[in-house]
Every structure is written in structure tokens, then in C-alpha cells.
Design an enzyme around this catalytic site. Structure first.
Site, PDB file in Angstrom:
ATOM      1  N   ARG A 262       0.826  -1.197   0.000  1.00  0.00           N
ATOM      2  CA  ARG A 262       0.000   0.000   0.000  1.00  0.00           C
ATOM      3  C   ARG A 262       0.862   1.249   0.000  1.00  0.00           C
ATOM      4  NH1 ARG A 262      -4.816  -1.765   4.285  1.00  0.00           N
ATOM      5  NH2 ARG A 262      -5.241  -3.744   3.212  1.00  0.00           N
ATOM      6  N   ARG A 277       2.430   1.064  10.423  1.00  0.00           N
ATOM      7  CA  ARG A 277       1.922   1.388   9.090  1.00  0.00           C
ATOM      8  C   ARG A 277       3.056   1.306   8.078  1.00  0.00           C
ATOM      9  NH1 ARG A 277      -2.835   3.737   8.025  1.00  0.00           N
ATOM     10  NH2 ARG A 277      -3.048   4.299  10.222  1.00  0.00           N
ATOM     11  N   GLU A 349      -6.131  -1.178  15.539  1.00  0.00           N
ATOM     12  CA  GLU A 349      -6.700  -2.110  14.560  1.00  0.00           C
ATOM     13  C   GLU A 349      -5.722  -3.216  14.163  1.00  0.00           C
ATOM     14  OE1 GLU A 349      -7.922  -0.243  10.901  1.00  0.00           O
ATOM     15  OE2 GLU A 349      -8.130  -2.181   9.889  1.00  0.00           O
ATOM     16  N   SER A 352      -9.957  -6.281  10.150  1.00  0.00           N
ATOM     17  CA  SER A 352     -11.153  -5.590   9.705  1.00  0.00           C
ATOM     18  C   SER A 352     -12.003  -6.621   8.980  1.00  0.00           C
ATOM     19  CB  SER A 352     -10.747  -4.452   8.764  1.00  0.00           C
ATOM     20  OG  SER A 352     -11.801  -3.564   8.572  1.00  0.00           O
ATOM     21  N   ARG A 390       1.296  -6.553  12.604  1.00  0.00           N
ATOM     22  CA  ARG A 390       0.753  -5.954  13.827  1.00  0.00           C
ATOM     23  C   ARG A 390       0.609  -6.993  14.946  1.00  0.00           C
ATOM     24  NH1 ARG A 390      -3.542  -1.184  11.892  1.00  0.00           N
ATOM     25  NH2 ARG A 390      -1.950  -0.012  10.740  1.00  0.00           N
TER      26      ARG A 390
END
Length: 423
Positions: A262, A277, A349, A352, A390
Site C-alpha cells: 500500500r 503502518r 486495529e 477488519s 501488527r
RNA sequence: GGAGAGGUGGCCGAGUGGCCGAAGGCGCUUGCCUGCUAAGCAAGUGUGGGUUUUUGCCCACCGUGGGUUCAAAUCCCACCCUCUCCGCCA
């Protein structure tokens, strides 16, 4: 993609939905206007085509009879054909613009989705586990770089910011996590393991909704115009594009481990420290294809499959239901699972889980045949089970000890050759 | 990169200008038959769109986009994709 008929028949409903998401409803008026024009043109065009078909048959008949009237009919037919050609070219332009606009309309939200502008309005659904009380100052995961586990400096030498090099036992722990998650979902939760391509066509990623709206988020490769997948959801959902599935095969459940790529455009300054991130991260992804009537129940199961990973690892988490302003473009309903991170002193988070209903099925033309032979769009669901990077962070931070070593959660030890502590 | 073959309904597969939305087979649905199952017999069975209160009527679709023609699955051009062989290569 939502059904144009829904916009046509219940414009105020769709408009309300768009407002809840914080979008500009004006685009719907544009769509309705274009749609109206399109249908007028189509009616006109169809009448002309019917006439042409009629005249063509007449030509065949007159020719067979060797009649002298043929010439007159040929001329008339030619005129009609020319008119058709013009209208067809007009229609094509109109349809292109209509379709493009439709691709920018987000999915319809489920009634249970809380309404709100941003993540502050997300609703906590449940909590599991207790955040640990430390009798020393816990380190953030990036502080473990000095142990030669995480190498941010060399990563940026190679690739720039937002990359990391994992070394030694941490690299191995990452691999253990992937295997642990894949085993759990395949052996205990009934998912079929898939190892998909990581580069996909523009078309493929349009089916799943990341294009055309979010191109700046994606890595594109030239000269072949292939995209690096931002999540395994893309190839997994696209597996059945343009297919008709058997009702008896549903639900279909896939799990895949892949890296995710990403660009993180628009998140400058956010989470710059550590590996929260990254431009590249590993994820184990869950995807389901279900009958429409089952999809919300399947979402609950998907969520619980993802939660199970955290339970086995003994990591405290909570589940939130995303509000209308925070939920993703294609989702009708989304649960985020957030894991406790001592360095942030909050939940972050880590998964999801979404019910995308028929939004992707429409774009990718994924249908199934019911027993009564009727075709219907399937519903697609996806969820992280889990984001591996994560999870790694969560383990390091939650299981750290005063001496700087990290206890390995029991569930992972079989994957680490019985190793109990990282030192 | 070079050479060749091919893309038709859920699947297989026939179809070289009007009688083709498309033969035939498989599958599926319903009915009959049969201790059960299987087999057999009969009928039905593409998708999407427009219009319509309904029955219906009309249109489009044979990889995609153009072109030729009164008329295209069928002829011409370009592109995309798949497969086979050769070359290169982890």
C-alpha cells in the site's frame, strides 16, 4: 457497484446513505439525469433497430421474388441504418459516463451501522482479556531495534521510509505466526488455503472496488500495468469473477497468506514510528462467498474466526462496529478488531471484517444458480485473520519482560521448535 | 522474444452472410415409470435491457472495440485473453 434500479426507484434512500458516509449526494442527481437520457435514447434506438430488422427481412423476401421494389427498400433501410449508427455512438458515450459515475458510488450501509462522521463514533461491541499491568516501563516495539531484531535504518537504505527488515528470531516468529494462523483457519475453521498471484490486472482490482477510486493507494507496475495487491482480498474475491457458482457449494471459504502493498498516500505523518503502518506487510486474509440471506450470520462467524487467533495468543482486544463515516467504500457493515498495544496505551486495529453484500459480486459478475434455476449475485465477505506484522508488534509489546526478552505465547511454541523466550 | 492454434449458452461442442439466440450432447427442473438408488420415457431450461397494470411486445448479446453490408456468430482490421511448440530463465 450498486444497482442502478435502486437509485432510480429509491433515490432519496440512496442519497441518505451517501450523506451518512459523508459523500456528496449531487452525483446521484447527475446519474439520474444521465440515466433518463439513456433510456430515452435506448427506446428511440430500439424502435429504429426493429424497423431495420423488418426492412431487412423484406429485402430478403423481395429478392427471392425478384421484385423491382427492392431498390426502394434498400435505400430506406440504408437511411435507417445511418440514423442507428449516430444514435449508437451517442448511447455509447452516455453509458460510459454513467458507468464511470456508478463505479464511484459506495455500497449501501446495513441498518445496524452506527451513524457518525469519524472513528470517534465507532461503537464498541465487546472486549476480551485484560491489558497487562507492567511493574516496569514497557518498551515500544521499535525500541527492540537495538536488539538487532528490527532494522529500520537499513530498510530505508533499501526502500525508503515505511519499510522494515526483520532479523533473526523475529523473522522466524513472523513465519511461525503465518503458519499458526493458516493452520488454525484451515484445520479448525474449514477454510481452503489459496496461494494467489500478488500482481493483478487493472480489471481484477476494479472488480473488488479499489479501482477506479483509489488508484493513488496502489502500486502500479509498468509496462504491463499490473498492480501489486493491497490485500489478498483482491485475488481471492476475483477468483470467481464471471462465474456461476452452485448453490450447494456455498458458502465458499478461502484463506490466503500474502504480503500486502500500500502506498499509504494521504497518511503522511501518521504512525511514522515503528512498523504499525508499512508500505509492505504480511497478512492472512479470510474471504467468503455466501448466499445473500446468510451473509450477516457469516460475518459474525468470520469475526469469531479472526478473534480466535487473538484468544489463542492471549492478546487482549476489543471489537468495534465501524460507523458510517469510517466504514470502507464497499462494505455494508464492518467490525474492526483492535488489539491492546502498550506503546500507544490503547487498542489498535489488527483486523477488519466486512460484509460487502453484492457490491463486489455485481462488479465482478459473481453469481450463483438457485434450485429454482434463477441466477442471483452472491454476497462476499472478507476479514483479516490477522494482520501478521501488527500481531508481531502486539506479541513483542505485550509479552516483553523487564530484561528485554519476550515470552513466546504457548500456541506459537510448536512453530518455534519449542522455544519459550526470545532473547 | 519466435512460430502456430483457439476464444459460441451452466459445461462440452456444431455452425462461413438472411431460414441462427444459435444443432447435438451433458447438466439442471418437473412429470411418468420403478422395492430404494441407478437406468429409462416425456416436457421444459441462456443472459441482460427497454416498455407495459398483466398476458405481452421490442432490442441487444457468439472474447473486446471498430469496419464492410439493406442484413454479421459468420467477411475485414485492431486489441485483449488462453493454449501448444521453440528460445530464455527461478
Amino acid at each position: 457497484m450498486i444497482d442502478i434500479k435502486l437509485i432510480r426507484e429509491k433515490p432519496e434512500f440512496v442519497m441518505e446513505n451517501l450523506k451518512k458516509r459523508g459523500g456528496d449526494p449531487e452525483i446521484l442527481n447527475e446519474i439520474l439525469e444521465i440515466d433518463e437520457k439513456r433510456r430515452q435514447l435506448l427506446t428511440q434506438l430500439n424502435q429504429l433497430r426493429a424497423k431495420r430488422n423488418e426492412l431487412s427481412k423484406l429485402v430478403a423476401k423481395l429478392k427471392a421474388q425478384k421484385s423491382e421494389d427492392v431498390q426502394k427498400v434498400l435505400e430506406e433501410s440504408k437511411d435507417v441504418s445511418n440514423e442507428i449508427k449516430e444514435l449508437e455512438s451517442d448511447l455509447k458515450k452516455i453509458e460510459e459516463s454513467l458507468n464511470l459515475k456508478l463505479l464511484y458510488i459506495p455500497n449501501i450501509l446495513d441498518d445496524s451501522v452506527p451513524v457518525g462522521e469519524d472513528d470517534s463514533k465507532n461503537v464498541e461491541v465487546k472486549r476480551w482479556g485484560e491489558p497487562r499491568k507492567f511493574d516496569f516501563d514497557p518498551r515500544a516495539h521499535w525500541d527492540f531495534a537495538e536488539k538487532d531484531w528490527l532494522d529500520f535504518e537499513r530498510a530505508s537504505k533499501l526502500s525508503g521510509s515505511r519499510f522494515v527488515v526483520l532479523k533473526n528470531k523475529i523473522a522466524r516468529l513472523e513465519r511461525a505466526l503465518i503458519n499458526f494462523m493458516l493452520d488454525l483457519h484451515t484445520k479448525e475453521h474449514g477454510y481452503i488455503e489459496i496461494a494467489p498471484p500478488h500482481l493483478v490486472r487493472r480489471e481484477t482490482i476494479t472488480w473488488t472496488g479499489q479501482l477506479p477510486k483509489f488508484e493513488e493507494e496502489l502500486y502500479n507496475t509498468q509496462p504491463d500495468d499490473l498492480f501489486l495487491i493491497p490485500t489478498a482480498e483482491v485475488p481471492l474475491v476475483a477468483l470467481h469473477a464471471n462465474e456461476i457458482l452452485n448453490e450447494s457449494d456455498l458458502p465458499i471459504k478461502y484463506v490466503a497468506y500474502t504480503p500486502c502493498y500500500r502506498r499509504e498516500a494521504g497518511s503522511y505523518g501518521k504512525d511514522v514510528r515503528g512498523m504499525i503502518r508499512q508500505h509492505q506487510f504480511d497478512k492472512v486474509e479470510l474471504v467468503k462467498f455466501t448466499k445473500p440471506e446468510d451473509s450477516f450470520e457469516e460475518l459474525e462467524k468470520l469475526l469469531s474466526d479472526a478473534e480466535e487467533v487473538l484468544k489463542r495468543l492471549g492478546l487482549p482486544y476489543r471489537v468495534v462496529s465501524l460507523c458510517s463515516g469510517d466504514i470502507g467504500f464497499g462494505a455494508a457493515k464492518t467490525y474492526d478488531i483492535e488489539v491492546w498495544l502498550p506503546s500507544y496505551n490503547t487498542y489498535r486495529e489488527i483486523s477488519s471484517c466486512s460484509n460487502v453484500t453484492d457490491f463486489q459480486a455485481r462488479r465482478g459478475n459473481i453469481r450463483y444458480r438457485r434450485k429454482d434455476n434463477k441466477l442471483e449475485y452472491v454476497h462476499t465477505l472478507n476479514g483479516s485473520g490477522l494482520a501478521v506484522g501488527r500481531t508481531l508488534i502486539a506479541i513483542i509489546e505485550n509479552y516483553q519482560q523487564k530484561d528485554g526478552t519476550v515470552v513466546i505465547p504457548e500456541a506459537l511454541r510448536p512453530y518455534m521448535n519449542g522455544l519459550e523466550v526470545l532473547d
